[in-house]
Structure formats: C-alpha cells, structure tokens
Scaffold this motif. Structure first.
Motif, mmCIF file in Angstrom:
data_model
loop_
_atom_site.group_PDB
_atom_site.id
_atom_site.type_symbol
_atom_site.label_atom_id
_atom_site.label_comp_id
_atom_site.label_asym_id
_atom_site.label_seq_id
_atom_site.Cartn_x
_atom_site.Cartn_y
_atom_site.Cartn_z
ATOM 1 N N VAL A 387 0.869 -1.191 0.000
ATOM 2 C CA VAL A 387 0.000 0.000 0.000
ATOM 3 C C VAL A 387 0.904 1.238 0.000
ATOM 4 N N PRO A 388 0.744 2.121 -1.002
ATOM 5 C CA PRO A 388 1.592 3.322 -1.038
ATOM 6 C C PRO A 388 1.366 4.194 0.204
ATOM 7 N N LEU A 389 2.429 4.900 0.619
ATOM 8 C CA LEU A 389 2.374 5.692 1.857
ATOM 9 C C LEU A 389 1.279 6.755 1.832
ATOM 10 N N ASP A 390 1.058 7.392 0.665
ATOM 11 C CA ASP A 390 0.039 8.446 0.638
ATOM 12 C C ASP A 390 -1.361 7.876 0.827
ATOM 13 N N ARG A 391 -1.580 6.633 0.399
ATOM 14 C CA ARG A 391 -2.896 5.998 0.614
ATOM 15 C C ARG A 391 -3.082 5.634 2.088
ATOM 16 N N ILE A 392 -2.002 5.216 2.711
ATOM 17 C CA ILE A 392 -2.076 4.910 4.144
ATOM 18 C C ILE A 392 -2.433 6.188 4.906
ATOM 19 N N ALA A 393 -1.756 7.297 4.549
ATOM 20 C CA ALA A 393 -2.013 8.579 5.221
ATOM 21 C C ALA A 393 -3.465 9.014 5.004
ATOM 22 N N LYS A 394 -3.951 8.851 3.777
ATOM 23 C CA LYS A 394 -5.328 9.260 3.461
ATOM 24 C C LYS A 394 -6.338 8.435 4.277
ATOM 25 N N PHE A 395 -6.091 7.148 4.349
ATOM 26 C CA PHE A 395 -6.997 6.269 5.114
ATOM 27 C C PHE A 395 -7.003 6.651 6.591
ATOM 28 N N PHE A 396 -5.811 6.851 7.150
ATOM 29 C CA PHE A 396 -5.716 7.237 8.564
ATOM 30 C C PHE A 396 -6.445 8.562 8.806
ATOM 31 N N SER A 397 -6.344 9.485 7.839
ATOM 32 C CA SER A 397 -6.976 10.802 8.036
ATOM 33 C C SER A 397 -8.505 10.692 8.015
ATOM 34 N N SER A 398 -9.035 9.593 7.442
ATOM 35 C CA SER A 398 -10.495 9.398 7.464
ATOM 36 C C SER A 398 -10.957 8.807 8.798
ATOM 37 N N LEU A 399 -9.993 8.368 9.610
ATOM 38 C CA LEU A 399 -10.352 7.697 10.866
ATOM 39 C C LEU A 399 -10.228 8.592 12.099
ATOM 40 N N CYS A 400 -9.352 9.600 12.043
ATOM 41 C CA CYS A 400 -9.054 10.329 13.284
ATOM 42 C C CYS A 400 -8.601 11.756 13.044
ATOM 43 N N THR A 401 -8.647 12.530 14.138
ATOM 44 C CA THR A 401 -8.128 13.912 14.099
ATOM 45 C C THR A 401 -6.649 13.919 14.490
ATOM 46 N N TRP A 402 -6.342 13.205 15.577
ATOM 47 C CA TRP A 402 -4.960 13.136 16.057
ATOM 48 C C TRP A 402 -4.386 11.751 15.767
ATOM 49 N N LEU A 403 -3.106 11.729 15.389
ATOM 50 C CA LEU A 403 -2.478 10.457 15.040
ATOM 51 C C LEU A 403 -1.081 10.377 15.646
ATOM 52 N N LEU A 404 -0.811 9.272 16.316
ATOM 53 C CA LEU A 404 0.562 8.974 16.736
ATOM 54 C C LEU A 404 1.017 7.804 15.885
ATOM 55 N N VAL A 405 1.963 8.061 14.995
ATOM 56 C CA VAL A 405 2.348 7.039 14.019
ATOM 57 C C VAL A 405 3.855 6.795 14.077
ATOM 58 N N GLU A 406 4.236 5.538 13.917
ATOM 59 C CA GLU A 406 5.647 5.160 14.023
ATOM 60 C C GLU A 406 6.200 4.865 12.631
ATOM 61 N N PHE A 407 7.357 5.415 12.350
ATOM 62 C CA PHE A 407 8.040 5.057 11.101
ATOM 63 C C PHE A 407 9.237 4.159 11.433
#
Lengths: 463, 81
Positions: A387-407
């Motif tokens: 899954v491309p990174l921008d799609r992951i970011a887009k999906f996460f943005s549909s789920l929440c306002t705040w995000l703690l994400v690990e790279f």
C-alpha cells in the motif's frame, strides 16, 4: 459514529415486528409496538428486567416521557432510551473467548428468563455487545412469555450463531469465525458438519446439536411440520439448555505450539526503548485529551492499556486472533473495562454488510475518533501489502483527528526480515517520503526518536 | 451420493422422529424467526433424551438415598439392642 440529525429508523432494525430502533438527533431510542405490550410488561413486572440489568446481562433503559415518545411511529406502546454502547462490534471481529462469553451470557439469560416465566424468542449473536468486558444483550424486545410445553424457538439460531462457529474455531481453525462475514444468519449447520473433523461425532453434544441437527434440517427442508402438535416439558428444555452450556464451557482454544506466557515476545525492542515508547504514548494522550481512541495495530494491548488506564475508551484492533485473545483475557483478568480488543485486518477492514449493505456498519462508518495509534504498523501495510504511503495517510486521516504514528526504517531488523524473501521494490519507502506523503493529510506536530532504536514517532493533526 | 451409512442415519432419524411425533401434544408457537422444521424436530428429540437422562439421574439418586436411609436405620436399630 455519524448519526442522522432528524428522526430516522436504524437501517438494521426491521426484522422484529415487536418494535424498532430509531435516532432522534444523536440519541438512540427503541419503539415498542402495541403488539408486544403484554411481553414487555411481563419483562418489567416479573423481576426479570431488574435481575438481568443488575447482573449486567441486559442493557438498562429508561422509559421516555410522552412528549419524547410522540416522535414514535404509529402502533407505539412505549418508547425507551437504552444506555449507550461505546462501540458496536460484530462477531467476525471477536476473538474466541469473546464469542464464548457471549454464548454463555445468552444461555444464562435464557435460564433466568425461564425462571421468570419468559423465554428468548431469538438468540442472534448481533444482539450481544460488549460493555467493558461484559457481553450484554442489547435487544430488550428479545423476550416472550413462556408457555408450558413450548420448545426453544431460538434453538436453531443459537446453534448457527454461537455453537457452530465456536466448535469450528476450536476444532478446525480459529479463522473460521470469518464465515460470519458471508453468512449473516450464522454458520449453516451442514457446512459446519462438513468442515468439522470426524472425532466431533464421538461427542454426544456435537453429534446431536451440529451433525444430526444438520441432517434433520436437510431431511425436513421441503416439508413443513405442524409445530402446534409438538411440545417439550420444562425439564427437557432445562436439560437442553444445560447441555448446550456444558458443551460451550468445554470448548477451548490456544494458539498451536505456544504458551500464553511467552506468546508475542518476538520484538526487537530493548526494555529502554519500550519504556520510552510508552512514555511518548502517555504524553500524546495527555496532549490531545481524546474522548475515544483506536489503536490500529494493538498487538496484545500494551499501549492501549496506557490509554484505557487514563479512563479513555480504546478499541484495540489487531489482525492476529491470538494477540486479540490474549489482550481480551488480560483485560478480563485485570478488570480493565475501557479496552475493547477486536480482530481487524486493516488491508481489508470490516465492510458494510446485510440487507442493502446497511445492517452492519463498516469499520469507517463506526468512526471517526479523536485519536488513533499506529505503532509498528505502517511498514506492514507498505511493505507486506504494497500500500503506497500516501494511501495509508489518506486512510488514517479518514479515521481520526490526532495520530501517533511510528516510522520504521529499512535498516531496522524487523523490516529487513519482511524484505528477506522478496525483491525490494520500495524505493519510496524512506523517512522523507513518509513525511512528504503524510504531510498531504496531516500537520506534523512533533517528531520523537525512540531511544535505543532507529525508529521515529510522529504526532500529527489532521488538516 | 447416498452411501448405505448415510441412508441408515436418515432412516434412524426418521424412525426416532416418528416416535416423537406420536408422543406430541397440541400447542401454538409464535415467533418472528423461523425455528426451522428440522431444528424443531431435533430439538424435541435431543431435549427429550436429555430430560429423560436427567429424570433417571434424579430417580437413581432417590433410590440410593432411600437404600442408605433404610440400612442406616437398620444399623441404628441394631446398636440400640
């Protein structure tokens, strides 16, 4: 959850003519129709309602005043407002012990109902939801007056919704609860009978409730019977419920070849980096003060516990049924009531199901929430599932306002292991690419390297 | 395909069903879900069997209790002599 603002019937509440659920604004009500009056009054006056709500087996409600009830449709006897369930979950998202506890709760309710002259007229698994670690019946209209000699109308439904999936999970494969996604009215017993190993025919309860039950269904599939001519004594009915209960209590599941004590210790963290990560999670929660949190790759729930222990409800998703099972058992043992562990594969999250795709909500329809944790997750989605990174970011943005994400960079041993058996086609999996793609949907508020590791934690806010 | 074993099982189920039908009495059932004819029948067969076992268990316990009481009374009687 997004709800309609005017008075709207719930799309999934249409099968039972006794009443239905509706929203007015963001508040949920249940209309009780005149046809159900006698049964509802018996539930309330027999002492069954107070006993079940006291034992946390039935959702408590209060009756609405006439002014509120005037919103009801024609044929209404009463309107009740049930207590709110924080998160609606489905059996294809439950681990083995959650489904087992839900089955035992249903039988306990049926036993207590019989003691009060009532019986469950349905035993749908979808009528059970989790409040804390308690499986609770949410359908107040599931009871009817018991008439002497009456068999259990919901026996077929109980076997298809509870017994068959539990036996399949226990005897064949834990992933077979995913059949719930295909069969909305529980697992067909002929299918369960075919899938189960021959040794299940040697157990009386499984032989009778699954295998012979399936044969009997097949035998009578085209011939209706006159049910008015057949009765069952109360002793026989009680013995049947006791036998179903014993069968379910005897069902066990543990991940093959492992012990719970050392399951999921396969990480490359040092104690120091693990503790530092916990501190960052705690700081994140303190900073954004969310009302609800989803941990999208919760594993056995270590980080979700930090959220729950602050009194914030947290749904702890993981793809691994064993991790979810351990998380649920730990929550139950330690009486952690703010965590709801659930199975979900983020590459194929729970879809909308049922009639007109409206009876069961998709994962996204049950959001968005204030905050999500995505710890040690993105590399699995990007490198294992392409899954491309921008799609992951887009999906996460549909789920929440705040995000703690690990790279997790490619140099990390866990990522190297993911790439060990495949060609590295992921030229765009770099920290710069990650920050650029996530910045399209989120504002990066903070970057925190995890001590004694090459990993980085990002606090982000949706744009 | 109907193997002799399957045929035998079907016949056995039919025979037991026939006996149970004969033992049944009138009663109307109301429900919005389909109880299912085959499910209804197997429930009555299995529950009747389990209920029978339960009754035997209770009856057997009573016999044992009665016998114990009988002998213990006899023992008491002996000691008073």
């Amino acid at each position: 959850m997004t709800q309609p603002s005017s008075t709207t019937a719930m799309p999934g509440s249409f099968r039972d003519p006794s009443g239905f659920l509706f929203y007015h604004g963001d508040k949920l009500y249940r209309q009780i129709n005149n046809t159900y009056r006698q049964h509802y009054d018996l539930l309330m006056n027999s002492g069954l309602y107070s006993e079940l709500t006291e034992k946390r087996l039935l959702i408590p409600h209060h009756e609405e005043r006439p002014a509120t009830a005037s919103r009801a449709a024609s044929g209404a006897y009463k309107v009740i407002a049930p207590e709110k369930i924080p998160f609606i979950s489905y059996p294809y998202e439950w681990c083995f012990s959650q489904l087992k506890d839900a089955a035992l709760a249903t039988l306990e309710i049926q036993k207590r109902a019989l003691d009060h002259g009532m019986s469950l007229k349905d035993s749908s698994v979808y009528n059970i939801q989790f409040q804390g670690n308690n499986p609770v019946l949410i359908d107040t209209l599931s009871f009817e007056q018991y008439r002497e000699g009456q068999p259990w109308i919901a026996y077929r439904q109980f076997c298809q919704h509870f017994l068959a999936p539990l036996v399949l999970m226990s005897y064949r494969d834990i992933r077979l609860n995913q059949l719930f996604r295909i069969y909305i009215d529980g697992i067909p017993l002929d299918l369960a009978s075919k899938l189960l190993p021959p040794r299940t025919r040697l157990k009386f309860s499984l032989l009778s409730h699954i295998h012979l039950h399936a044969k009997s269904q097949k035998h009578y599939e085209n011939s209706g019977i006159n049910t008015s001519r057949r009765t069952l004594s109360r002793v026989a009915l009680t013995a049947l419920i006791a036998n179903l209960e014993a069968s379910i209590r005897n069902l066990q599941w543990k991940p093959a070849g492992t012990e719970w004590a050392n399951y999921y210790e396969d990480t490359n963290y040092t104690r120091e980096s693990f503790d530092h990560k916990k501190k960052i999670v705690a700081d994140f929660i303190r900073a954004c003060s969310p009302k609800t949190v989803w941990d999208l790759g919760a594993n056995t729930g270590e980080f979700a516990f930090i959220v729950g222990d602050k009194g914030i409800p947290c749904v702890a998703f993981d793809i691994d049924p064993a991790a979810v099972e351990k998380c649920y058992l730990d929550c139950r043992a330690s009486n952690r009531t703010n965590i709801l562990p659930l199975i979900n594969d983020l590459t194929n999250p729970s879809p909308a199901l049922g009639w007109a795709n409206e009876e069961r909500c998709s994962l996204r329809e049950r959001g968005p929430v204030d905050a999500c944790l995505a710890l040690a997750l993105v590399h699995h989605l990007a490198l294992t599932n392409n899954v491309p990174l921008d799609r992951i970011a887009k999906f996460f943005s549909s789920l929440c306002t705040w995000l703690l994400v690990e790279f997790v960079p490619k140099s990390d041993s866990q990522v190297r292991r993911l790439l060990a058996s495949r060609e590295d086609i992921f030229d765009h999996y770099t920290q710069d690419d990650f920050e650029r793609d996530f910045s399209k949907h989120f504002t990066i508020e903070r970057r925190q390297p995890i001590e004694s590791s090459e990993r980085m934690l990002y606090t982000m806010r949706r744009q | 395909m109907n193997t002799p074993m399957n045929l035998f099982s079907s016949l056995s189920v039919s025979a037991i069903v026939g006996v149970i039908i004969g033992l049944s009495f009138p009663m109307t059932a109301h429900a919005y879900i389909d109880a299912g004819s085959g499910s209804y029948i197997i429930q009555i067969i299995v529950a009747t069997f389990l209920g029978g076992l339960f009754a035997i268990k209770i009856f057997w316990k009573k016999i044992i209790l009665f016998a114990k009481n009988l002998f213990s009374k006899g023992d008491k009687h002996d000691t008073t002599k």
